[in-house]
Design a protein around this motif. Structure first.
Motif, PDB file in Angstrom:
ATOM      1  N   UNK A  71      -0.529  -7.414  -9.589  1.00 45.68           N
ATOM      2  CA  UNK A  71      -0.578  -6.476 -10.722  1.00 45.68           C
ATOM      3  C   UNK A  71       0.120  -7.061 -11.946  1.00 45.68           C
ATOM      4  N   UNK A  72       1.228  -7.743 -11.669  1.00 43.26           N
ATOM      5  CA  UNK A  72       2.015  -8.305 -12.761  1.00 43.26           C
ATOM      6  C   UNK A  72       1.216  -9.373 -13.518  1.00 43.26           C
ATOM      7  N   UNK A  73       0.491 -10.175 -12.770  1.00 45.01           N
ATOM      8  CA  UNK A  73      -0.234 -11.264 -13.430  1.00 45.01           C
ATOM      9  C   UNK A  73      -1.558 -10.792 -14.028  1.00 45.01           C
ATOM     10  N   UNK A  74      -2.102  -9.685 -13.497  1.00 41.29           N
ATOM     11  CA  UNK A  74      -3.443  -9.287 -13.943  1.00 41.29           C
ATOM     12  C   UNK A  74      -3.438  -8.318 -15.119  1.00 41.29           C
ATOM     13  N   UNK A  75      -2.380  -7.509 -15.237  1.00 40.01           N
ATOM     14  CA  UNK A  75      -2.404  -6.420 -16.223  1.00 40.01           C
ATOM     15  C   UNK A  75      -1.443  -6.677 -17.376  1.00 40.01           C
ATOM     16  N   UNK A  77       1.544  -5.827 -19.843  1.00 40.97           N
ATOM     17  CA  UNK A  77       2.793  -5.160 -19.451  1.00 40.97           C
ATOM     18  C   UNK A  77       2.712  -3.645 -19.602  1.00 40.97           C
ATOM     19  N   UNK A  78       2.101  -3.185 -20.718  1.00 39.89           N
ATOM     20  CA  UNK A  78       2.095  -1.738 -20.970  1.00 39.89           C
ATOM     21  C   UNK A  78       1.201  -0.985 -19.980  1.00 39.89           C
ATOM     22  N   UNK A  79       0.387  -1.698 -19.219  1.00 46.28           N
ATOM     23  CA  UNK A  79      -0.478  -1.022 -18.246  1.00 46.28           C
ATOM     24  C   UNK A  79      -0.042  -1.258 -16.805  1.00 46.28           C
ATOM     25  N   UNK A  80       1.082  -1.948 -16.629  1.00 46.39           N
ATOM     26  CA  UNK A  80       1.562  -2.172 -15.268  1.00 46.39           C
ATOM     27  C   UNK A  80       2.257  -0.919 -14.743  1.00 46.39           C
ATOM     28  N   UNK A  83       6.755   0.641 -11.104  1.00 48.34           N
ATOM     29  CA  UNK A  83       7.500  -0.066 -10.060  1.00 48.34           C
ATOM     30  C   UNK A  83       7.313  -1.572 -10.186  1.00 48.34           C
ATOM     31  N   UNK A  84       6.225  -1.990 -10.819  1.00 51.23           N
ATOM     32  CA  UNK A  84       6.018  -3.427 -11.047  1.00 51.23           C
ATOM     33  C   UNK A  84       6.946  -3.884 -12.174  1.00 51.23           C
ATOM     34  N   UNK A  85       6.951  -3.077 -13.266  1.00 51.33           N
ATOM     35  CA  UNK A  85       7.801  -3.409 -14.413  1.00 51.33           C
ATOM     36  C   UNK A  85       9.261  -3.447 -13.967  1.00 51.33           C
TER      37      UNK A  85
END
Ligand code: NDP
Length: 353
Positions: A71-75, A77-80, A83-85
């Motif tokens: 998720x971190x690499x694909x999205x 930052x504002x759409x992560x 819990x990923x952020x």
């Protein structure tokens, strides 16, 4: 003039967008208005029904894994997800509905799909090119249209149910379940399908107890979901029972529910602070105003076997808006792909690609 406009932003819409974008058709996705109160109440928000669910365990390609890295690499930052952020781990996490939809949307945008966050409120399929009107009055003309507007949750239609909507009555446990009014209180879910079991299971995180009320004496849910309900000590299944009335007051909202056993006629009251409906769906076809042929149950009719053609040439349908039988994310994505290929061939055939 658009070559392809896709209305709807669930798996069918994004699959259609990915395919048409990769075919250089520069698709425009009209994903829905995220700010509309009506959309919030009906559950017709952008990214579709999957954005209202929790774990998606049956969409191929997402076993338990380090989803965070993906998720971190694909999205952006504002759409992560939060819990990923926050760099948190989610052990044994596969993928959940909102994450899966965010990934599909991003994949479509990576190939140049344009997205507008509006509702289509009107169409004119009486002459080519076709005209679509959005809720703010913008008109868009298109050679082909892919309708992928999905379906929304049903309500029983009782006046008392309507009276307490948003004050204890909901059709989306994931959206509303964590509200303070439902914490450590008994809750009721009506319905016996996979959605009902999923909602009931989710609600056990917050509720003191969840009654799963079904009108027959068997659940419709798949075996694995049924077992989940049987194994959960907080879920009690009440059979052969239908809702008579939602009870409550203006100050507290829902306080209890009156039921009727449909075998014995016996009426009884259960104390509960929430009622969650999970009794099936209605396709989102209102904006078509009868311009596309529907099936007797109100879904868009696919007019040719194994094609996504509708009764209007150059208008294709994909996903739950045309499928009252399979209704899965993967089958919706599959028909989204089919609609994209059908639109591409139509455009080529008419020299419009
Ligand atoms: P379903 O149509 O499968 O189930 C609807 C349920 O609501 C049935 O139990 C039905 O009862 C009940 N019902 C309908 N009308 C009434 C009424 N008026 N009063 C009382 N009860 C009523 O819908 P779902 O939304 O559960 O599932 C739709 C599709 O999505 C299915 O294919 C399902 O497998 C899939 N799904 C899969 C999930 C997963 O795999 N994780 C999660 C959620 C959905 P009755 O059985 O008596 O007809």
């Amino acid at each position: 003039m658009e070559k392809v406009v896709i209305i709807g932003s669930g798996p069918a819409g994004w699959a259609a967008a990915i395919y048409t974008a990769r075919a250089n058709l520069h698709p425009l996705v009209i994903e829905g208005d995220p700010l509309s109160e009506k959309n919030r109440q009906q559950g017709t928000i952008p990214l579709g029904q999957l954005s209202l669910t929790t774990e998606v365990e049956n969409y191929p390609g997402f076993p338990a894994m380090h989803t965070r890295e993906l998720l971190k690499s694909a999205l952006p930052v504002e759409e992560q997800p939060y819990w990923v952020v926050a760099n948190k781990e989610q052990p044994n996490h596969g993928i959940n509905g909102p994450e899966l939809m965010a990934l599909m949307r991003q994949q479509a945008r990576n190939f140049g799909t344009r997205v507008i966050s509006k509702d289509v409120v009107k169409v004119d399929f009486s002459k080519k090119p076709y005209t679509l009107t959005t809720h703010d009055g913008e008109t868009i003309q298109a050679h082909t249209v892919i309708i992928a507007t999905g379906a929304r949750a049903n309500y029983l239609g009782l006046p008392s149910e309507d009276r307490f909507k948003n004050r204890g009555v909901s059709a989306c446990a994931v959206c509303d379940g964590a509200l303070p009014r439902f914490r450590n209180k008994p809750l009721v879910v009506i319905g016996g399908g996979d959605s009902a079991v999923e909602e009931a299971t989710y609600l056990t995180k917050f509720a003191s107890k969840v009654y799963l009320v079904i009108r027959r004496d068997v659940l419709r849910a798949s075996k694995i979901m049924q077992q989940r309900a049987f194994d959960n000590p907080k879920i009690e299944i009440i059979k052969n029972t239908e809702l008579d009335e939602v009870l409550g007051d203006d100050q507290n909202g829902v306080t209890a529910l009156r039921f009727r056993n449909n075998k014995t006629g016996e009426k009884f009251v259960l104390e509960a602070s929430g009622l969650f409906l999970a009794i099936g769906h209605t396709p989102n076809v209102g904006f078509l105003e009868g311009q596309v042929k529907l099936t007797p149950s109100g879904y868009i009719q696919w007019t040719t076997l194994a094609r996504t053609y509708t009764s209007v040439e150059g208008v294709f349908a994909a996903g739950d808006v045309a499928d009252d039988y399979y209704r899965q994310a993967i089958s919706a994505a599959g028909t989204g792909c089919m609609a994209a290929l059908d639109a591409e061939r139509y455009l080529s055939h008419h020299g419009l690609a």
